[in-house]
Motif scaffolding. Sequence first.
Motif, mmCIF file in Angstrom:
data_model
loop_
_atom_site.group_PDB
_atom_site.id
_atom_site.type_symbol
_atom_site.label_atom_id
_atom_site.label_comp_id
_atom_site.label_asym_id
_atom_site.label_seq_id
_atom_site.Cartn_x
_atom_site.Cartn_y
_atom_site.Cartn_z
ATOM 1 N N ARG A 292 -5.189 2.147 -3.985
ATOM 2 C CA ARG A 292 -5.340 2.747 -5.456
ATOM 3 C C ARG A 292 -4.528 2.008 -6.252
ATOM 4 N NH1 ARG A 292 -2.817 5.827 -9.244
ATOM 5 N NH2 ARG A 292 -1.069 6.014 -7.883
ATOM 6 N N LEU A 293 -3.162 1.611 -5.975
ATOM 7 C CA LEU A 293 -2.480 0.797 -6.709
ATOM 8 C C LEU A 293 -2.932 -0.524 -7.117
ATOM 9 C CD1 LEU A 293 0.946 2.034 -5.714
ATOM 10 C CD2 LEU A 293 -0.143 2.525 -7.884
ATOM 11 N N ARG A 294 -3.423 -1.407 -5.948
ATOM 12 C CA ARG A 294 -4.076 -2.645 -6.155
ATOM 13 C C ARG A 294 -5.107 -2.691 -7.245
ATOM 14 N NH1 ARG A 294 -4.364 -6.162 -1.616
ATOM 15 N NH2 ARG A 294 -4.500 -4.662 -0.051
ATOM 16 N N ARG A 295 -5.934 -1.562 -7.111
ATOM 17 C CA ARG A 295 -7.077 -1.434 -8.286
ATOM 18 C C ARG A 295 -6.497 -1.181 -9.751
ATOM 19 N NH1 ARG A 295 -9.248 1.449 -3.687
ATOM 20 N NH2 ARG A 295 -8.773 3.333 -4.863
ATOM 21 N N LYS A 296 -5.455 -0.175 -9.772
ATOM 22 C CA LYS A 296 -5.147 0.157 -10.942
ATOM 23 C C LYS A 296 -4.522 -0.977 -11.592
ATOM 24 C CE LYS A 296 -2.369 3.659 -13.556
ATOM 25 N NZ LYS A 296 -1.664 5.059 -13.058
ATOM 26 N N TYR A 297 -3.547 -1.805 -11.090
ATOM 27 C CA TYR A 297 -2.717 -2.775 -11.911
ATOM 28 C C TYR A 297 -3.278 -4.150 -11.576
ATOM 29 C CZ TYR A 297 0.243 1.177 -12.534
ATOM 30 O OH TYR A 297 0.760 2.358 -12.783
ATOM 31 N N ALA A 298 -4.754 -4.265 -11.089
ATOM 32 C CA ALA A 298 -5.153 -5.712 -10.750
ATOM 33 C C ALA A 298 -5.019 -6.643 -11.875
ATOM 34 C CB ALA A 298 -6.597 -5.638 -10.170
ATOM 35 N N ASP A 299 -5.034 -6.105 -13.158
ATOM 36 C CA ASP A 299 -5.027 -7.039 -14.138
ATOM 37 C C ASP A 299 -3.854 -7.379 -14.664
ATOM 38 O OD1 ASP A 299 -4.496 -4.480 -15.052
ATOM 39 O OD2 ASP A 299 -5.325 -4.812 -17.048
ATOM 40 N N ARG A 300 -2.531 -6.867 -13.835
ATOM 41 C CA ARG A 300 -1.153 -7.095 -14.212
ATOM 42 C C ARG A 300 -0.220 -7.628 -13.219
ATOM 43 N NH1 ARG A 300 0.792 -1.437 -17.000
ATOM 44 N NH2 ARG A 300 2.418 -3.108 -17.579
ATOM 45 N N ILE A 301 -0.838 -7.409 -11.879
ATOM 46 C CA ILE A 301 0.064 -7.732 -10.957
ATOM 47 C C ILE A 301 -0.708 -7.863 -9.517
ATOM 48 C CG2 ILE A 301 0.876 -5.668 -10.288
ATOM 49 C CD1 ILE A 301 3.740 -7.067 -9.620
ATOM 50 N N SER A 302 -0.396 -8.552 -8.606
ATOM 51 C CA SER A 302 -1.136 -8.578 -7.185
ATOM 52 C C SER A 302 -0.311 -7.843 -6.353
ATOM 53 C CB SER A 302 -1.539 -9.811 -6.803
ATOM 54 O OG SER A 302 -2.046 -9.895 -5.436
ATOM 55 N N VAL A 303 -1.030 -6.559 -6.114
ATOM 56 C CA VAL A 303 -0.274 -5.682 -5.131
ATOM 57 C C VAL A 303 -0.796 -5.748 -3.777
ATOM 58 C CG1 VAL A 303 0.224 -3.243 -4.738
ATOM 59 C CG2 VAL A 303 -0.056 -4.039 -6.864
ATOM 60 N N ASN A 304 0.098 -6.003 -2.652
ATOM 61 C CA ASN A 304 -0.316 -6.565 -1.597
ATOM 62 C C ASN A 304 0.244 -5.416 -0.440
ATOM 63 O OD1 ASN A 304 -1.792 -9.329 -1.522
ATOM 64 N ND2 ASN A 304 -0.022 -9.408 -2.687
ATOM 65 N N ILE A 305 -0.632 -5.054 0.816
ATOM 66 C CA ILE A 305 -0.146 -4.237 1.727
ATOM 67 C C ILE A 305 0.078 -4.781 3.181
ATOM 68 C CG2 ILE A 305 -0.644 -1.804 2.541
ATOM 69 C CD1 ILE A 305 -0.459 -1.918 -0.360
ATOM 70 N N GLY A 306 1.372 -4.713 3.519
ATOM 71 C CA GLY A 306 1.716 -5.517 4.774
ATOM 72 C C GLY A 306 2.703 -4.379 5.664
ATOM 73 N N ILE A 307 3.125 -5.114 6.625
ATOM 74 C CA ILE A 307 3.959 -4.455 7.482
ATOM 75 C C ILE A 307 5.040 -5.394 7.914
ATOM 76 C CG2 ILE A 307 2.321 -2.780 8.462
ATOM 77 C CD1 ILE A 307 2.004 -4.676 10.946
#
Length: 267
Positions: free
Chosen positions: A75-90
């Motif tokens: 959700r955050l990746r989509r919401k802020y895609a124009d401002r920052i690249s949000v990545n999900i890892g472990i």
Amino acid sequence: MTITHFSIDTSSDGHVHTKLCNHATGEMEEYVLSAIDRGLREMYFLEHLEAGVNYAPRTWLTEADFAYYCEEGERLRRKYADRISVNIGIELGYNSSHSKELLTGARAKPWDRIGLSCHFLQIPGSNKHINLLSRKQENIDRAREYGLGTLLSLYYDTLLEAVENIPADVLCHLDAPLRYSGPIQLTDYHLEQIDRLLAAVKAKGMAMEINTSGIPIRKEPFPAKALVKMALDHGIQLVAGSDSHKPEDIGRHFDELEIYIAEVKAL
């Protein structure tokens, strides 16, 4: 991962936790907003995946936690895609007795990054794990009782096994364990172990993390300069991580890394 040797990108924070690990604070969105305020172009949530650890309190995510983590991250990746690249890892904490389960977790999703670490070790003769990165006196006493040098050797053997068995992108915590138990003097044998470990990291095409959480603790990042120099000598790419456990720590001390790396290269 794109590798550019001997440089470090301080516009990307590669190691960010959330309150889901039970030892951090703040909502995931607060971390994203903090990263944007810091002017970062990219961030990686890197939450704890462990298996078979006998330790309390729990400092890693449950299956239900991971379901929320991934959903909220997307959700955050989509919401802020124009401002920052949000990545999900472990951040995968290796446990040799549960390597198959951990490998399954590593392959469970197309993680944007897998950081490889070892937070817990089972001391021979005990069924309870020790938290190597803990400041709690119980963990410090157990480490000293077993022998810091011996425990450190076991740690490096375990990390080498982890690199050989788990496909990952970044090696974390090269010299962070036992940070509160020292002082610890690396022996020639430890340095030989580290050299073998770094050779394996290079062979696997992994990067190594420069973790700025060390600066408040010992006035320089993890790992120490001599070990970073060893990594550079192996041709290993460096990535920056704050290891933030609260939103305001995103990108902390990244402005000091350029000078730090220059000092390493001068050694």
